[in-house]
Design an enzyme around this catalytic site. Structure first.
Site, PDB file in Angstrom:
ATOM      1  CB  CYS A   2      -0.948   0.095   1.189  1.00  0.00           C
ATOM      2  SG  CYS A   2      -1.959  -1.353   1.433  1.00  0.00           S
ATOM      3  CE  LYS A 481      11.300  -9.809 -14.411  1.00  0.00           C
ATOM      4  NZ  LYS A 481      11.934  -9.212 -13.284  1.00  0.00           N
TER       5      LYS A 481
END
Ligand code: G6P
Length: 606
Positions: A2, A481
């Site tokens: 957050c 990735k």
């Protein structure tokens, strides 16, 4: 996880808070919200990314010069308007990053005392507890915050506003980051430094167990016992432009292209061509001779840096090395002592598991070295020694330049420690490292046009990545990735292990990305390539042009080329085409490259 933003001053708080939240969205983006304090508090929240909140704000004026905001990565309670922050009690509103571990106990007590909850979050107990302490115990806002903090267990960085004292924002920090920016008759708040750079370069980095009282013309710092503290205002020299996209479609692409610069910056004043040596002055005072073991510890991409470092350090230093997943480390009663060098690798310097592992290593008397990108991050501050990478802010959630700079710094660390033992090979390895920025640039140039290849492969739903030795770590990183940003299932195997299972999966629907390597690894990997070819797999190979010629590689193979180089730095180069391949596949699929679903840049919860 957050992100938290805040503003108090004379400008419109809403605009500044929203602007800062945009830079913090990498920390989580499943819901967002803002609270602005004027006569009363306006709270506007929305499920989804910040654009959803901005749509809602078109119909809301939300005036006021004091505001806080939040971008969320859900831990307690699914993403929804109700669970989005800020959370509000009658007079108090709060945004929070972290996890309150004893929230259920506090929640039950508050409910027994008549409090009403409207979300499933742990956070909501904070405003309700502060409110309770104000109303039932007659405390003022500041005292109520302090008294509430004393009851909280877990990690938190939170910001609170109250209608009873509308000229203040109160913030507190324990284990989650919080930075105050000092302006001219205004103060800013954010979870990281880049989010503040548009407004100020003067920052105060809060330490654990500190609370700050922000007024537009004054900052007061206290510990949780209400003792006032001195603080240092730090001047940040990163340019704001460095934190922006530079005209590219995605941050990830910009960050891939920045790697030669980022590596060169990470090498600056640490390695000398003339003297043919590495000098890491940050390690002055470290007795490198005393170590009989090195433990590399990290998460995600940084863990892959550790896997490659193990190969290097064992090969050149002949010291036994372990590589540990930080999330496992402290639960395994690790065998380390004062002769262990513990190396924590973390781009953000805020990964909760890596930080906790560091504390475990410290408790067991290991010497703790952090390799971090973010200045003054929690891990950097807790370590005995720090080597900073100079990647600059990395905004794309999938790590690219941070990985390359971690490897460059680890390569220098390896040579630094080798110098103390023997002069053999030092000069050769120094020259190999010095060649890195140029070689990475060549590698980028060779692979700039991978979009058509990505188009050819984007419809496959599974990939196998193979590599041996150093290239195994790169295979793992290449597969990570691809799965992170293109949502294609990708598995990496040490090529010799393929016969023990994954070969059963091979057919025309499973492309294989083989990292050829050189020497004995090349020969063996070539045999593995033959094995997958004879089972109809499409083959992609990471190799040099010279290898294509000398080995007369089948023209049906798709080759991703790297330049000729010393084998020490070869794996760093092999990774570059894999980054570009993953990028183009995700981009061709039209996916949100910089903010892939369910991920966050810094995982600040366990
Ligand atoms: C998250 C990020 C990864 C990163 C990992 C470790 O999962 O999405 O890109 O490699 O955390 O982060 P750190 O900041 O400790 O290197």
């Amino acid at each position: 996880m957050c992100g938290i933003a805040g503003y108090i001053g004379e400008q419109n708080a809403k605009d500044i808070v929203i602007n800062n939240l945009k830079k913090l969205e990498y920390r989580g983006y499943d819901s967002t919200g803002i609270a602005v304090l004027d006569q009363d508090i306006s709270v506007i929240r929305a499920k989804g990314k910040l654009v959803e909140l901005e749509k809602k704000l078109e119909d809301e004026s939300a005036p006021g010069h004091v505001g806080i905001g939040h971008t969320r990565w859900a831990t307690h309670g699914k993403p929804s308007d109700e669970n989005a922050h800020p959370h509000r009690a009658e007079h108090v509103v709060v945004v929070h990053n972290g996890i309150i571990e004893n929230y259920l106990e506090i929640k039950h007590n508050l409910i027994n005392n008549g409090a009403q909850f409207s979300s499933e979050t742990d956070t909501e107990i904070i405003p309700l507890l502060i409110e309770y302490n104000m109303q039932r115990n007659g405390l003022d806002f500041e005292q109520a915050v302090l008294s509430s903090i004393a009851q909280l267990k877990g990690s938190f960085a939170f910001a609170a506003m109250s209608t009873t004292e509308p000229e203040k924002i109160l913030v507190a920090k324990n284990a989650s980051p919080l930075i105050v920016g000092i302006g001219n008759n205004e103060m800013f708040l954010a979870s990281d430094i880049p989010a503040l750079l548009e407004y100020t370069q003067d920052v105060v980095i809060l330490e654990d167990h500190q609370m700050a009282i922000l007024e537009k013309d004054q900052l007061t710092l206290k510990d949780f016992n209400n003792t006032e503290l001195d603080y240092q205002v730090k001047k940040i020299t990163w340019s704001r432009i460095a934190a922006e996209k530079d005209g590219h479609k995605h941050f990830m692409y910009k960050e891939i292209l920045e790697q030669p610069r980022a590596i060169a910056d990470s090498m600056r004043s640490r390695i000398s061509k003339q003297a043919a040596k590495v000098s890491l002055s940050e390690l002055d005072g470290m007795d490198t001779d005393k170590f009989n073991k090195i433990v590399f510890c990290a998460c995600g991409t940084s863990y892959h840096s550790g896997l490659l470092a193990k190969q290097w350090f064992e090969r050149y230093l002949r010291i036994p090395c372990d590589v540990e997943l930080a999330s496992e480390f402290r639960y395994n009663d690790p065998i380390i002592d004062d002769k262990t060098l513990w190396v924590g690798i973390s781009q953000s310097g805020e990964t909760a598991d890596t930080l906790a592992a560091l504390h475990e290593a410290k408790d067991k008397a290991a010497t703790c070295l952090a390799i971090c990108n973010n200045m003054d991050s929690s891990i950097a501050r807790a370590a005995d020694y720090v080597l900073y990478t100079q990647a600059g802010p990395e905004i794309g959630v999938a790590s690219t330049k941070a990985f390359s700079t971690q490897l460059s710094v680890l390569a220098m660390l390896c040579v630094h420690m080798l110098q103390a033992k023997s002069k053999d090979k030092v000069s050769e390895l120094v020259h190999a490292i010095l060649h890195l920025p140029e070689a990475v640039q060549q590698c980028i140039d060779l692979n700039l046009k991978l979009a058509p290849l990505a188009q050819k492969y984007m419809q496959y739903s599974s990939f196998l990545f193979l590599g041996r030795g150093d290239a195994y770590a790169i295979a793992l990183e290449g597969a990570l990735k691809l799965k992170e940003i293109s949502y294609i299932h990708a598995e990496a195997y040490a090529a010799g292990e393929m016969k023990h299972g994954p070969i059963a999966l091979i057919d025309q629907n499973m492309p294989v990305m083989a990292i050829l390597g050189e020497g004995i690894h090349q020969e063996k990997t070539l045999s593995n390539i033959e094995e997958v070819k004879s089972r109809d797999a499409k083959v992609l190979i990471v190799c040099t042009e010279q290898q294509v010629q000398d080995l007369k590689l089948d023209q049906n193979y798709d080759c991703l080329l790297i330049p000729q180089c010393h084998n020490f730095i070869r794996p760093i180069l092999e990774n570059i085409p894999l980054q570009l391949f993953a990028y183009h596949v995700a981009d061709q699929k039209g996916l949100d490259v910089d903010q892939p679903r369910n991920l966050a840049k810094a995982v600040t919860v366990e």
